[in-house]
Design a protein around this motif. Structure first.
Motif, PDB file in Angstrom:
ATOM      1  N   GLN A  51      38.657  38.160  23.574  1.00  0.00           N
ATOM      2  CA  GLN A  51      37.974  39.378  23.163  1.00  0.00           C
ATOM      3  C   GLN A  51      37.764  40.309  24.365  1.00  0.00           C
ATOM      4  O   GLN A  51      37.543  39.829  25.487  1.00  0.00           O
ATOM      5  CB  GLN A  51      36.619  39.042  22.535  1.00  0.00           C
ATOM      6  CG  GLN A  51      36.715  38.310  21.211  1.00  0.00           C
ATOM      7  CD  GLN A  51      37.429  39.147  20.162  1.00  0.00           C
ATOM      8  OE1 GLN A  51      37.065  40.295  19.905  1.00  0.00           O
ATOM      9  NE2 GLN A  51      38.463  38.571  19.543  1.00  0.00           N
ATOM     10  N   PRO A  52      37.810  41.627  24.137  1.00  0.00           N
ATOM     11  CA  PRO A  52      37.565  42.568  25.248  1.00  0.00           C
ATOM     12  C   PRO A  52      36.147  42.413  25.788  1.00  0.00           C
ATOM     13  O   PRO A  52      35.208  42.170  25.035  1.00  0.00           O
ATOM     14  CB  PRO A  52      37.745  43.942  24.580  1.00  0.00           C
ATOM     15  CG  PRO A  52      38.539  43.681  23.347  1.00  0.00           C
ATOM     16  CD  PRO A  52      38.142  42.318  22.887  1.00  0.00           C
ATOM     17  N   ARG A  53      36.010  42.537  27.102  1.00  0.00           N
ATOM     18  CA  ARG A  53      34.696  42.532  27.726  1.00  0.00           C
ATOM     19  C   ARG A  53      34.190  43.969  27.781  1.00  0.00           C
ATOM     20  O   ARG A  53      34.974  44.910  27.665  1.00  0.00           O
ATOM     21  CB  ARG A  53      34.795  41.935  29.137  1.00  0.00           C
ATOM     22  CG  ARG A  53      35.152  40.455  29.134  1.00  0.00           C
ATOM     23  CD  ARG A  53      35.478  39.950  30.518  1.00  0.00           C
ATOM     24  NE  ARG A  53      35.861  38.544  30.499  1.00  0.00           N
ATOM     25  CZ  ARG A  53      36.584  37.952  31.431  1.00  0.00           C
ATOM     26  NH1 ARG A  53      37.028  38.657  32.473  1.00  0.00           N
ATOM     27  NH2 ARG A  53      36.888  36.661  31.333  1.00  0.00           N
ATOM     28  N   PRO A  54      32.892  44.146  27.967  1.00  0.00           N
ATOM     29  CA  PRO A  54      32.337  45.503  28.030  1.00  0.00           C
ATOM     30  C   PRO A  54      33.066  46.365  29.064  1.00  0.00           C
ATOM     31  O   PRO A  54      33.242  45.945  30.209  1.00  0.00           O
ATOM     32  CB  PRO A  54      30.880  45.263  28.439  1.00  0.00           C
ATOM     33  CG  PRO A  54      30.567  43.911  27.882  1.00  0.00           C
ATOM     34  CD  PRO A  54      31.832  43.115  28.068  1.00  0.00           C
ATOM     35  N   VAL A  57      39.461  48.478  28.282  1.00  0.00           N
ATOM     36  CA  VAL A  57      40.174  49.359  27.364  1.00  0.00           C
ATOM     37  C   VAL A  57      41.499  48.723  26.969  1.00  0.00           C
ATOM     38  O   VAL A  57      42.282  48.315  27.828  1.00  0.00           O
ATOM     39  CB  VAL A  57      40.432  50.733  28.020  1.00  0.00           C
ATOM     40  CG1 VAL A  57      41.222  51.642  27.077  1.00  0.00           C
ATOM     41  CG2 VAL A  57      39.118  51.383  28.433  1.00  0.00           C
ATOM     42  N   ASP A  58      41.738  48.646  25.655  1.00  0.00           N
ATOM     43  CA  ASP A  58      42.986  48.083  25.157  1.00  0.00           C
ATOM     44  C   ASP A  58      44.167  48.918  25.639  1.00  0.00           C
ATOM     45  O   ASP A  58      44.157  50.144  25.541  1.00  0.00           O
ATOM     46  CB  ASP A  58      42.960  48.046  23.623  1.00  0.00           C
ATOM     47  CG  ASP A  58      44.189  47.365  23.054  1.00  0.00           C
ATOM     48  OD1 ASP A  58      44.611  46.336  23.611  1.00  0.00           O
ATOM     49  OD2 ASP A  58      44.741  47.875  22.065  1.00  0.00           O
ATOM     50  N   GLY A  59      45.160  48.249  26.213  1.00  0.00           N
ATOM     51  CA  GLY A  59      46.328  48.945  26.719  1.00  0.00           C
ATOM     52  C   GLY A  59      46.208  49.343  28.179  1.00  0.00           C
ATOM     53  O   GLY A  59      47.202  49.695  28.809  1.00  0.00           O
ATOM     54  N   GLN A  60      44.988  49.291  28.705  1.00  0.00           N
ATOM     55  CA  GLN A  60      44.775  49.634  30.118  1.00  0.00           C
ATOM     56  C   GLN A  60      44.478  48.389  30.934  1.00  0.00           C
ATOM     57  O   GLN A  60      45.121  48.134  31.951  1.00  0.00           O
ATOM     58  CB  GLN A  60      43.621  50.622  30.255  1.00  0.00           C
ATOM     59  CG  GLN A  60      43.309  51.012  31.703  1.00  0.00           C
ATOM     60  CD  GLN A  60      42.166  52.004  31.790  1.00  0.00           C
ATOM     61  OE1 GLN A  60      41.876  52.734  30.848  1.00  0.00           O
ATOM     62  NE2 GLN A  60      41.490  52.014  32.927  1.00  0.00           N
ATOM     63  N   HIS A  61      43.495  47.613  30.480  1.00  0.00           N
ATOM     64  CA  HIS A  61      43.165  46.373  31.174  1.00  0.00           C
ATOM     65  C   HIS A  61      44.008  45.212  30.631  1.00  0.00           C
ATOM     66  O   HIS A  61      44.536  44.410  31.396  1.00  0.00           O
ATOM     67  CB  HIS A  61      41.681  46.061  31.017  1.00  0.00           C
ATOM     68  CG  HIS A  61      40.793  47.107  31.613  1.00  0.00           C
ATOM     69  ND1 HIS A  61      40.290  48.160  30.885  1.00  0.00           N
ATOM     70  CD2 HIS A  61      40.339  47.279  32.882  1.00  0.00           C
ATOM     71  CE1 HIS A  61      39.561  48.933  31.680  1.00  0.00           C
ATOM     72  NE2 HIS A  61      39.568  48.416  32.899  1.00  0.00           N
ATOM     73  N   TYR A  62      44.097  45.143  29.319  1.00  0.00           N
ATOM     74  CA  TYR A  62      44.917  44.152  28.620  1.00  0.00           C
ATOM     75  C   TYR A  62      45.370  44.751  27.295  1.00  0.00           C
ATOM     76  O   TYR A  62      44.804  45.732  26.812  1.00  0.00           O
ATOM     77  CB  TYR A  62      44.108  42.875  28.302  1.00  0.00           C
ATOM     78  CG  TYR A  62      43.831  41.972  29.471  1.00  0.00           C
ATOM     79  CD1 TYR A  62      44.759  41.018  29.879  1.00  0.00           C
ATOM     80  CD2 TYR A  62      42.623  42.051  30.162  1.00  0.00           C
ATOM     81  CE1 TYR A  62      44.495  40.165  30.948  1.00  0.00           C
ATOM     82  CE2 TYR A  62      42.355  41.213  31.232  1.00  0.00           C
ATOM     83  CZ  TYR A  62      43.301  40.270  31.615  1.00  0.00           C
ATOM     84  OH  TYR A  62      43.031  39.444  32.678  1.00  0.00           O
ATOM     85  N   HIS A  63      46.385  44.110  26.708  1.00  0.00           N
ATOM     86  CA  HIS A  63      46.718  44.358  25.310  1.00  0.00           C
ATOM     87  C   HIS A  63      46.053  43.214  24.545  1.00  0.00           C
ATOM     88  O   HIS A  63      46.442  42.052  24.708  1.00  0.00           O
ATOM     89  CB  HIS A  63      48.234  44.335  25.086  1.00  0.00           C
ATOM     90  CG  HIS A  63      48.971  45.421  25.798  1.00  0.00           C
ATOM     91  ND1 HIS A  63      48.844  46.761  25.465  1.00  0.00           N
ATOM     92  CD2 HIS A  63      49.845  45.376  26.837  1.00  0.00           C
ATOM     93  CE1 HIS A  63      49.612  47.489  26.260  1.00  0.00           C
ATOM     94  NE2 HIS A  63      50.229  46.674  27.098  1.00  0.00           N
ATOM     95  N   PHE A  64      45.042  43.522  23.742  1.00  0.00           N
ATOM     96  CA  PHE A  64      44.312  42.485  23.017  1.00  0.00           C
ATOM     97  C   PHE A  64      44.963  42.258  21.655  1.00  0.00           C
ATOM     98  O   PHE A  64      45.090  43.194  20.861  1.00  0.00           O
ATOM     99  CB  PHE A  64      42.843  42.897  22.861  1.00  0.00           C
ATOM    100  CG  PHE A  64      42.127  43.063  24.174  1.00  0.00           C
ATOM    101  CD1 PHE A  64      41.618  41.961  24.849  1.00  0.00           C
ATOM    102  CD2 PHE A  64      41.978  44.323  24.755  1.00  0.00           C
ATOM    103  CE1 PHE A  64      40.969  42.108  26.073  1.00  0.00           C
ATOM    104  CE2 PHE A  64      41.328  44.478  25.969  1.00  0.00           C
ATOM    105  CZ  PHE A  64      40.824  43.367  26.635  1.00  0.00           C
TER     106      PHE A  64
END
Length: 198
Positions: A51-54, A57-64
């Motif tokens: 799950q994304p952490r606070p 950003v999807d696509g910037q830090h990871y693709h979730f």
């Protein structure tokens, strides 16, 4: 970069550069500096099932992605490498890396040793660079100096670090991180210069 390095008729495809190194060596700091020095480099964004952490950003830090999607990507060969950590899956999408290289843009990937070995197998032409500490003693200081983690956790990290450093001969190049800016400049030379050779 002046552009004078490009010889007429010479349009060799750049290589993917894989950066690895033990915990505490400063990979994140060096790559952050590299982003400032070499904006023309493509930085691979990993895919993960966690799950994304606070603030992420999807696509910037990871693709979730959901686990089912991740498994599909593995099955269809869409990942250069993949691994599981603490119950979550992580991997490197092949498509965006190939697209960047096809467009003549050098690509870079930061990953741990096992992942680097998988990339070498999947893309033999990739350039593997190990980021090294100035000395073992300095690495110990960096890992223990924080003073915020359980000594047993630090001990395990040091044990893993020994194994990673022992794999130095598997890498094409070594960059010693005595100074972040200097290390980043040396790494940038390897990254953008990797498509000027054979």
């Amino acid at each position: 970069m002046t552009g004078t390095e490009r010889r007429p008729g010479h349009a060799a495809r750049p290589r993917l550069t894989v950066v690895s190194g033990p915990s505490g060596v400063g990979k994140s700091s060096v790559l952050a500096e590299l982003r400032q020095l070499g904006p023309e480099v493509y930085y691979s964004v990993s895919v993960t099932t966690r799950q994304p952490r606070p603030g992420e950003v999807d696509g910037q830090h990871y693709h979730f992605v959901p686990l089912e999607e991740f498994k599909r990507m593995v099955a269809e060969g869409e990942l250069l490498e993949h691994a599981e950590y603490a119950g979550n899956h992580y991997g490197t999408p092949r498509g965006p890396v190939e697209q960047a290289l096809d467009q003549g843009v050098p690509a870079i990937l930061e990953i741990e040793l096992q992942g680097a070995r998988q990339v070498r197998s999947a893309m033999p032409q990739a350039q593997l660079v190990m980021l090294m500490p100035p000395s073992w003693e300095e690495l110990v200081v960096r890992l223990t100096g924080r003073g915020t983690e359980d000594p047993a956790v630090v001990a395990r990290r040091l044990e893993v670090a020994k194994g990673e450093l022992a794999a130095e001969e598997e890498f094409d190049e070594v960059v010693v991180n005595s100074d972040v800016r200097t290390a980043a400049r040396e790494l940038l030379t390897l990254v953008v210069g990797s498509h000027t050779g054979a």
